[in-house]
Design an enzyme around this catalytic site. Structure first.
Site, PDB file in Angstrom:
ATOM      1  N   THR A  27     -70.317  34.309  58.977  1.00 40.81           N
ATOM      2  CA  THR A  27     -69.464  34.759  57.861  1.00 40.81           C
ATOM      3  C   THR A  27     -69.893  34.177  56.512  1.00 40.81           C
ATOM      4  OG1 THR A  27     -67.992  32.876  58.107  1.00 40.81           O
ATOM      5  CG2 THR A  27     -67.480  34.837  59.425  1.00 40.81           C
ATOM      6  N   ARG A  68     -72.620  26.266  56.020  1.00 38.11           N
ATOM      7  CA  ARG A  68     -72.150  27.656  56.073  1.00 38.11           C
ATOM      8  C   ARG A  68     -71.990  28.103  57.519  1.00 38.11           C
ATOM      9  NH1 ARG A  68     -75.087  31.943  52.427  1.00 38.11           N
ATOM     10  NH2 ARG A  68     -76.688  31.795  54.023  1.00 38.11           N
ATOM     11  N   ASP A  72     -84.296  29.092  53.930  1.00 39.12           N
ATOM     12  CA  ASP A  72     -83.272  28.045  54.006  1.00 39.12           C
ATOM     13  C   ASP A  72     -83.782  26.804  53.277  1.00 39.12           C
ATOM     14  OD1 ASP A  72     -81.957  25.613  55.033  1.00 39.12           O
ATOM     15  OD2 ASP A  72     -80.865  27.023  56.307  1.00 39.12           O
TER      16      ASP A  72
HETATM   17  C1  PRP Z   1     -77.233  26.157  51.773  1.00 38.60           C
HETATM   18  C2  PRP Z   1     -77.400  25.684  50.343  1.00 38.60           C
HETATM   19  C3  PRP Z   1     -76.004  25.784  49.797  1.00 38.60           C
HETATM   20  C4  PRP Z   1     -75.460  26.989  50.529  1.00 38.60           C
HETATM   21  C5  PRP Z   1     -75.458  28.157  49.577  1.00 38.60           C
HETATM   22  O1  PRP Z   1     -76.710  25.178  52.583  1.00 38.60           O
HETATM   23  O2  PRP Z   1     -77.949  24.409  50.231  1.00 38.60           O
HETATM   24  O3  PRP Z   1     -75.207  24.644  50.053  1.00 38.60           O
HETATM   25  O4  PRP Z   1     -76.335  27.248  51.625  1.00 38.60           O
HETATM   26  O5  PRP Z   1     -74.875  29.266  50.173  1.00 38.60           O
HETATM   27  P1  PRP Z   1     -73.479  29.845  49.670  1.00 38.60           P
HETATM   28  O6  PRP Z   1     -73.585  30.016  48.208  1.00 38.60           O
HETATM   29  O7  PRP Z   1     -73.394  31.157  50.416  1.00 38.60           O
HETATM   30  O8  PRP Z   1     -72.392  28.909  50.079  1.00 38.60           O
HETATM   31  P2  PRP Z   1     -76.537  25.340  54.175  1.00 38.60           P
HETATM   32  O9  PRP Z   1     -75.109  25.688  54.504  1.00 38.60           O
HETATM   33  O10 PRP Z   1     -77.597  26.253  54.700  1.00 38.60           O
HETATM   34  O11 PRP Z   1     -76.719  23.864  54.697  1.00 38.60           O
HETATM   35  P3  PRP Z   1     -77.981  22.866  54.616  1.00 38.60           P
HETATM   36  O12 PRP Z   1     -78.125  22.466  53.185  1.00 38.60           O
HETATM   37  O13 PRP Z   1     -77.530  21.736  55.487  1.00 38.60           O
HETATM   38  O14 PRP Z   1     -79.207  23.564  55.143  1.00 38.60           O
HETATM   39  N1  URA Z   2     -78.819  28.964  51.585  1.00 43.04           N
HETATM   40  C1  URA Z   2     -80.158  28.854  51.595  1.00 43.04           C
HETATM   41  O1  URA Z   2     -80.708  27.761  51.827  1.00 43.04           O
HETATM   42  N2  URA Z   2     -80.884  29.960  51.320  1.00 43.04           N
HETATM   43  C2  URA Z   2     -80.324  31.147  51.073  1.00 43.04           C
HETATM   44  O2  URA Z   2     -81.045  32.127  50.824  1.00 43.04           O
HETATM   45  C3  URA Z   2     -78.933  31.250  51.080  1.00 43.04           C
HETATM   46  C4  URA Z   2     -78.192  30.129  51.339  1.00 43.04           C
END
Ligand code: PRP
Ligand code: URA
Length: 206
Positions: free
Chosen positions: A105, A101, A197
């Protein structure tokens, strides 16, 4: 279709995961346990085929799973759910989608994709613990549809109402299975109360 486990054993475990003092080892174990529970709920309609089997007592007709399944974890946090899924579906293939993400944004930025193209009517199961804005999950499912998948399910542990609404708008044909639905997103697009997270909690990178 959105199915929420809403089960005391899941709620109990998610409460332990929310606790900021829960260390990564316990956190990963809880992810495993909830994922197993969700898998049994989400896979109730797996196709079966009849087979003859001889028990020590008699011949009978039994049933075996008759599906080709591709598990699709969204990197990184989706990897936390993979082992539990492979335990219940040991013959599944695994495809991987990398998605990060944008911190400001929350737009998903795809950075890796290694998923076998659909050859027939395989069942693709997307796994990711968090459905927040829904951007990552929607993009992942769109990529799978482009690869020819027509049967897709999405499993997550915690979802936000905003993400569910977006996902159902964009992919009404894909059922979603969640452990719980939380209250809302905050101004940084994190789920409230959530667990922070998920990737950092699983991999100890806080
Ligand atoms: C987190 C999670 C999802 C996403 C959800 O990943 O594992 O993939 O956020 O958020 P959304 O519904 O707003 O898209 P992140 O991008 O933090 O990456 P990571 O798994 O590498 O920590
Ligand atoms: N991704 C995460 O890991 N946690 C949140 O709360 C939202 C997105």
């Amino acid at each position: 279709m959105h199915i929420v486990a809403d089960h005391p054993l899941v709620t109990h475990r998610i409460t332990l995961m929310r606790d900021r003092t829960t260390p990564p080892k316990l956190f990963r174990e809880l992810v495993d346990e909830i994922t197993t529970f969700l898998a049994f709920t989400a896979l109730k309609d797996l196709r079966l085929r009849s087979v003859e089997v001889t028990t020590p007592v008699a011949k009978t007709t039994g049933q075996r799973v008759d599906e080709r399944i591709v598990l699709v974890p969204i990197l990184r946090a989706g990897m936390g759910m993979l082992n539990a899924m492979l335990d219940v579906l040991p013959y599944a293939k695994v495809g991987v989608l990398g998605m990060q993400r944008n911190e400001e944004t929350a737009e998903p930025i795809p950075y890796y994709a290694k998923v076998p193209p659909a050859k027939g009517d395989e069942l693709a199961i997307v796994i990711d613990p968090m459905l927040a804005t829904g951007g990552s999950a929607c993009d992942a499912v769109a990529q799978l549809k482009k690869l020819g998948y027509t049967r897709i399910k999405f499993l997550n542990l915690i979802s936000a109402p905003e993400g569910i609404a977006k996902f159902e708008r964009e992919h009404p044909d894909v059922p979603v299975y969640s452990g719980v639905v939380d209250e809302r997103l905050n101004s940084h697009f994190y789920i409230v109360p959530g667990l922070g997270d998920a990737g950092d909690r699983i991999f100890g990178t806080l």
